[in-house]
Motif scaffolding. Sequence first.
Motif, PDB file in Angstrom:
ATOM      1  N   VAL A   1       0.904  -1.228   0.048  1.00  0.00           N
ATOM      2  CA  VAL A   1      -0.185  -0.011   0.229  1.00  0.00           C
ATOM      3  C   VAL A   1       0.947   1.356   0.108  1.00  0.00           C
ATOM      4  O   VAL A   1       1.959   1.247   0.596  1.00  0.00           O
ATOM      5  N   ARG A   2       0.571   2.185  -0.650  1.00  0.00           N
ATOM      6  CA  ARG A   2       1.030   3.606  -0.739  1.00  0.00           C
ATOM      7  C   ARG A   2       0.331   4.498  -0.153  1.00  0.00           C
ATOM      8  O   ARG A   2      -0.879   4.592  -0.889  1.00  0.00           O
ATOM      9  N   VAL A   3       0.567   5.512   0.598  1.00  0.00           N
ATOM     10  CA  VAL A   3      -0.113   6.642   1.018  1.00  0.00           C
ATOM     11  C   VAL A   3       0.746   8.046   0.987  1.00  0.00           C
ATOM     12  O   VAL A   3       1.705   7.902   1.282  1.00  0.00           O
ATOM     13  N   THR A   4       0.227   8.850   0.002  1.00  0.00           N
ATOM     14  CA  THR A   4       0.742  10.265  -0.378  1.00  0.00           C
ATOM     15  C   THR A   4      -0.225  11.257   0.017  1.00  0.00           C
ATOM     16  O   THR A   4      -1.125  11.230  -0.414  1.00  0.00           O
ATOM     17  N   LEU A   5       0.373  12.018   0.939  1.00  0.00           N
ATOM     18  CA  LEU A   5      -0.410  13.219   1.324  1.00  0.00           C
ATOM     19  C   LEU A   5      -0.508  14.269   0.033  1.00  0.00           C
ATOM     20  O   LEU A   5       0.438  14.677  -0.623  1.00  0.00           O
ATOM     21  N   THR A   6      -1.630  14.955   0.161  1.00  0.00           N
ATOM     22  CA  THR A   6      -2.003  16.034  -0.761  1.00  0.00           C
ATOM     23  C   THR A   6      -1.043  17.467  -0.400  1.00  0.00           C
ATOM     24  O   THR A   6      -0.714  17.322   0.883  1.00  0.00           O
ATOM     25  N   ARG A   7      -0.845  18.217  -1.320  1.00  0.00           N
ATOM     26  CA  ARG A   7      -0.359  19.546  -0.718  1.00  0.00           C
ATOM     27  C   ARG A   7      -1.139  20.402   0.280  1.00  0.00           C
ATOM     28  O   ARG A   7      -0.448  20.524   1.081  1.00  0.00           O
ATOM     29  N   GLN A   8      -2.542  19.939   0.116  1.00  0.00           N
ATOM     30  CA  GLN A   8      -3.308  20.664   1.244  1.00  0.00           C
ATOM     31  C   GLN A   8      -3.100  19.925   2.715  1.00  0.00           C
ATOM     32  O   GLN A   8      -3.120  20.552   3.743  1.00  0.00           O
ATOM     33  N   GLN A   9      -3.038  18.526   2.524  1.00  0.00           N
ATOM     34  CA  GLN A   9      -2.747  17.693   3.604  1.00  0.00           C
ATOM     35  C   GLN A   9      -1.284  17.937   4.442  1.00  0.00           C
ATOM     36  O   GLN A   9      -1.310  17.607   5.490  1.00  0.00           O
ATOM     37  N   MET A  10      -0.482  18.460   3.642  1.00  0.00           N
ATOM     38  CA  MET A  10       0.758  18.788   4.137  1.00  0.00           C
ATOM     39  C   MET A  10       0.788  20.146   5.242  1.00  0.00           C
ATOM     40  O   MET A  10       1.644  20.345   5.943  1.00  0.00           O
ATOM     41  N   PHE A  11      -0.351  20.513   5.243  1.00  0.00           N
ATOM     42  CA  PHE A  11      -0.692  21.845   6.199  1.00  0.00           C
ATOM     43  C   PHE A  11      -1.315  21.143   7.663  1.00  0.00           C
ATOM     44  O   PHE A  11      -2.072  21.866   8.251  1.00  0.00           O
ATOM     45  N   THR A  12      -1.431  19.768   7.558  1.00  0.00           N
ATOM     46  CA  THR A  12      -2.326  18.890   8.864  1.00  0.00           C
ATOM     47  C   THR A  12      -1.220  18.353   9.769  1.00  0.00           C
ATOM     48  O   THR A  12      -1.820  17.704  10.619  1.00  0.00           O
ATOM     49  N   PHE A  13      -0.073  18.728  10.004  1.00  0.00           N
ATOM     50  CA  PHE A  13       0.744  18.224  10.937  1.00  0.00           C
ATOM     51  C   PHE A  13       1.856  19.205  11.407  1.00  0.00           C
ATOM     52  O   PHE A  13       1.255  20.503  11.090  1.00  0.00           O
ATOM     53  N   GLY A  14       3.134  19.064  11.692  1.00  0.00           N
ATOM     54  CA  GLY A  14       3.742  20.026  12.443  1.00  0.00           C
ATOM     55  C   GLY A  14       4.099  21.279  11.555  1.00  0.00           C
ATOM     56  O   GLY A  14       4.237  21.352  10.485  1.00  0.00           O
ATOM     57  N   TYR A  15       4.633  22.381  12.398  1.00  0.00           N
ATOM     58  CA  TYR A  15       4.674  23.649  11.642  1.00  0.00           C
ATOM     59  C   TYR A  15       5.618  24.470  12.779  1.00  0.00           C
ATOM     60  O   TYR A  15       5.813  23.938  13.938  1.00  0.00           O
TER      61      TYR A  15
ATOM     62  N   ILE B   1      -5.274  31.329   9.743  1.00  0.00           N
ATOM     63  CA  ILE B   1      -6.286  30.320  10.391  1.00  0.00           C
ATOM     64  C   ILE B   1      -7.736  31.053  10.520  1.00  0.00           C
ATOM     65  O   ILE B   1      -7.754  32.154  11.073  1.00  0.00           O
ATOM     66  N   ASP B   2      -8.816  30.565  10.259  1.00  0.00           N
ATOM     67  CA  ASP B   2      -9.969  31.033  10.687  1.00  0.00           C
ATOM     68  C   ASP B   2     -10.384  30.491  12.008  1.00  0.00           C
ATOM     69  O   ASP B   2     -10.611  29.240  12.037  1.00  0.00           O
ATOM     70  N   HIS B   3     -10.335  31.185  12.933  1.00  0.00           N
ATOM     71  CA  HIS B   3     -10.647  31.029  14.262  1.00  0.00           C
ATOM     72  C   HIS B   3     -11.832  30.515  14.554  1.00  0.00           C
ATOM     73  O   HIS B   3     -12.104  29.560  15.516  1.00  0.00           O
ATOM     74  N   ASN B   4     -12.894  30.634  13.737  1.00  0.00           N
ATOM     75  CA  ASN B   4     -14.296  30.626  13.889  1.00  0.00           C
ATOM     76  C   ASN B   4     -14.562  28.993  13.662  1.00  0.00           C
ATOM     77  O   ASN B   4     -15.211  28.139  14.160  1.00  0.00           O
ATOM     78  N   LEU B   5     -13.595  28.356  12.798  1.00  0.00           N
ATOM     79  CA  LEU B   5     -13.727  26.951  12.245  1.00  0.00           C
ATOM     80  C   LEU B   5     -12.292  26.230  12.719  1.00  0.00           C
ATOM     81  O   LEU B   5     -12.431  25.150  12.789  1.00  0.00           O
ATOM     82  N   GLY B   6     -11.490  27.169  13.184  1.00  0.00           N
ATOM     83  CA  GLY B   6     -10.179  26.342  13.468  1.00  0.00           C
ATOM     84  C   GLY B   6      -9.590  25.657  12.406  1.00  0.00           C
ATOM     85  O   GLY B   6      -8.810  24.770  12.819  1.00  0.00           O
ATOM     86  N   ARG B   7      -9.587  26.203  11.384  1.00  0.00           N
ATOM     87  CA  ARG B   7      -8.954  25.743  10.026  1.00  0.00           C
ATOM     88  C   ARG B   7      -8.226  26.823   9.533  1.00  0.00           C
ATOM     89  O   ARG B   7      -8.626  27.848   9.147  1.00  0.00           O
ATOM     90  N   TYR B   8      -7.036  26.041   8.715  1.00  0.00           N
ATOM     91  CA  TYR B   8      -6.228  26.996   7.839  1.00  0.00           C
ATOM     92  C   TYR B   8      -6.966  27.247   6.526  1.00  0.00           C
ATOM     93  O   TYR B   8      -7.691  26.505   5.921  1.00  0.00           O
ATOM     94  N   MET B   9      -6.699  28.581   6.167  1.00  0.00           N
ATOM     95  CA  MET B   9      -7.491  29.211   5.103  1.00  0.00           C
ATOM     96  C   MET B   9      -6.397  29.108   3.779  1.00  0.00           C
ATOM     97  O   MET B   9      -6.824  29.015   2.716  1.00  0.00           O
ATOM     98  N   ASN B  10      -5.111  29.293   4.134  1.00  0.00           N
ATOM     99  CA  ASN B  10      -4.434  29.398   2.737  1.00  0.00           C
ATOM    100  C   ASN B  10      -3.446  28.148   2.755  1.00  0.00           C
ATOM    101  O   ASN B  10      -2.272  28.203   2.515  1.00  0.00           O
ATOM    102  N   HIS B  11      -3.911  26.980   2.676  1.00  0.00           N
ATOM    103  CA  HIS B  11      -3.310  25.633   2.857  1.00  0.00           C
ATOM    104  C   HIS B  11      -3.067  25.241   1.392  1.00  0.00           C
ATOM    105  O   HIS B  11      -3.311  24.079   0.911  1.00  0.00           O
ATOM    106  N   SER B  12      -2.150  26.250   0.778  1.00  0.00           N
ATOM    107  CA  SER B  12      -1.942  25.519  -0.598  1.00  0.00           C
ATOM    108  C   SER B  12      -0.610  26.313  -1.164  1.00  0.00           C
ATOM    109  O   SER B  12      -0.414  27.548  -0.432  1.00  0.00           O
ATOM    110  N   LEU B  13       0.018  25.961  -2.312  1.00  0.00           N
ATOM    111  CA  LEU B  13       1.323  26.848  -2.633  1.00  0.00           C
ATOM    112  C   LEU B  13       0.672  27.986  -3.340  1.00  0.00           C
ATOM    113  O   LEU B  13       1.600  28.960  -3.604  1.00  0.00           O
ATOM    114  N   ALA B  14      -0.551  28.005  -3.866  1.00  0.00           N
ATOM    115  CA  ALA B  14      -0.819  29.131  -4.256  1.00  0.00           C
ATOM    116  C   ALA B  14      -1.254  30.324  -3.539  1.00  0.00           C
ATOM    117  O   ALA B  14      -1.019  31.581  -3.978  1.00  0.00           O
ATOM    118  N   GLU B  15      -1.689  30.191  -2.347  1.00  0.00           N
ATOM    119  CA  GLU B  15      -2.114  31.166  -1.252  1.00  0.00           C
ATOM    120  C   GLU B  15      -0.920  31.121  -0.285  1.00  0.00           C
ATOM    121  O   GLU B  15      -1.146  32.373   0.520  1.00  0.00           O
TER     122      GLU B  15
END
Length: 739
Positions: free
Chosen positions: A268-282, A658-672
Amino acid sequence: MNAHAQPDSSPLGRPLDRVDGPLKVTGQARYAGEFNEGGLLYGSVVSSTIARGRVLSIDGAAAEAVPGVQLVLTHLNRPRLAADDDSYEDMDSAEGSAIRPLFNDRVLYSGQPLALVVADNLEIARHAASLVTIEYAAEAHQTDLVAALDQAHAAPAELPEPRGDAEAALLGAALSIELEYALPIEHHNPMEPHASTVLYQDDGSLLIYDKTQGPQNSQQYVQHVFLLDKEKVRILAPFVGGAFGSGLRPQYQLPLAVMAALVLKRSVRVTLTRQQMFTFGYRPRMLQRLRLGCTANGTLQAITHDAFAQTSRFEDFTEHVVEWSGMLYHCDNVRLGYQMVPLDVFTPLDMRAPGATEGVFALECAMDELACAAAIDPLQLRLLNFADTNQNEGKPYSSKELRACYAQGAERFGWDRRSMEPRSMRDGHQLVGWGMATGVWEAMQNPASARAALAADGTLTVSSATTDIGTGTYTVMTQIAAAAMGLPVEQVEFKLGDSSLPTAPLQGGSFTVSSVGTAVQQACTALQGKLFEVAQRLPQSPFAGAVLEQVEFVDGQLRLRESPETALAIAEVLAASGPLEAQADAKPDEKRDKFATATHSAVFVEVKVDEALGSIQVSRVVSAIAAGRVVNPKMARNQILGGVVWGIGMALQEETQIDHNLGRYMNHSLAEYHIPVNADIHDIEVIFVEENDDVVNALGSKGVGEIGIVGVASAVANAIYHATGKRIRELPITLDKLL
């Protein structure tokens, strides 16, 4: 001169091209997500859309109905895991309970992996993953550091004890300033996304290609978390496409891929998307408060430095943030503080020069502000308060050529032509600013092992379980081994990226050359001894009455130092002995204990700011580095260039919003998520200052991976103040803040 000392013809110190370069530019270098075999399955991760709560149900029926889907894996059907995290020691710097994906129904942060869909190909897996529906019981969350400062607690970090009486010294100082600096979240974003390819073997063992900075760390993790025998898990990482700290601990694609392989008994192979690269350490968001006090002539009398950094609710992540303020300049009254604020986020992670990048930014901006308040040139203020010892440790430095960095950097930059007044230098409609800062990083060495083997044909193979994350490890270790054995580099091969090789620490912290390089050198020295013993036993041996210290290894020969014509070819010795092998287990020398060890730099920056638009251009950078012996100036220069570019990005562009209302990153891509591009980068000059150090390690090397970024962002910020007269204390310095 000892047996492994090198003559002037040594490859050490030469700008050798990358030995792995041809493989990379021809596409033959394969990365973790590029190893294939027949029947390989592909996984797609389903991530949480809430920041805190519980999973009430996961409905994977629609996904399972898609032709080609083999498994929808959740916390309800995963394989058995170890009961707790105390069963293994993770080799990174975080303390606490590392999260295990799919462990239970708790949602601890937005983006947390909650399911894995495994299918015959990646397209099917991603489509089916979009069909998985999750019902949550959401709970109130907090992701804003500033809003939660009242919940801060002392960081579990070993801070230097206060010295003197900083509060009293501040009250008595002729001049004092009090400042606060704010830094945003930053994400690593290496070019290669995180991926793991788990090849399931017939005997149930796992051969795993992983994106990691430490194959043995990943092996240890898999072995203990999945209760497997060590010999059943082998991790390979022959090439790593950048990491910057993101591969210091196993990321969640690794355990997810292992779970699926164990359940299905398939590869099995699992590759993270670029958006998922924002879902761990920083790099964590951080506030820093500094107070500096000095005499009328600028002599430091007091420093207090307090940092407030975010962490997760399940783990306290600490760095060396404030210690630099107690060591970089001489000051007899210092108090340092460090507090953590737990939030509903994932745990931060080391990112290039962790702690120093943030802590030195605040200190060096504060020093610039103090220089302005005292009407002293910023460089002169630093020279006035130069520290010959590390006062945190009460030890002298093994070497410290920082004064030479200041002198050579300032001369090359033309610092003596700088006017003191802000807004006093112009280039047409642009305001010109000159700023500078000091950089510092630890010169560390960790225990490491290496094996050196000479084949019958005279080729040398050296190996250690380190990695090459793009820094040039393949090349530098080849140079060290070739120099030690007196062989041409074309005759030497270095093997790495395999957990079955001799033990090596994680690649990070700028200690790989010092640690693994020392082991390589010692393994070759041991091999020299074996060659010499065989040479002495040969009929009519010219070395019969000699000792090893009288012999040098040069140009593929053993020869007497005092009479170089007395020589034997290594190939001739091998013809009698057959292949030879030696292993060394290197560790820091005890003589280091009496000294402080560090790399230093001086960074000079020119900015041009459009007076009407507020747009900023970093037009010129000079970075002068004192890093001991530079094994390969070409690789080292590339490391400093990369660090400078990153420092410019830190100063002007990088910010995970981060959008604190949602607790979610807003610019989780290399475009933004903005990073510098070629058009943003202009003249960068790197100077390596000569620095000899026979204490730090046998090579005299201190490492350059981290030091390149330290001080750059503060030099840019200081230059912007000099150009505009506006002091921006919150990064990144964007148009809205400047206007």
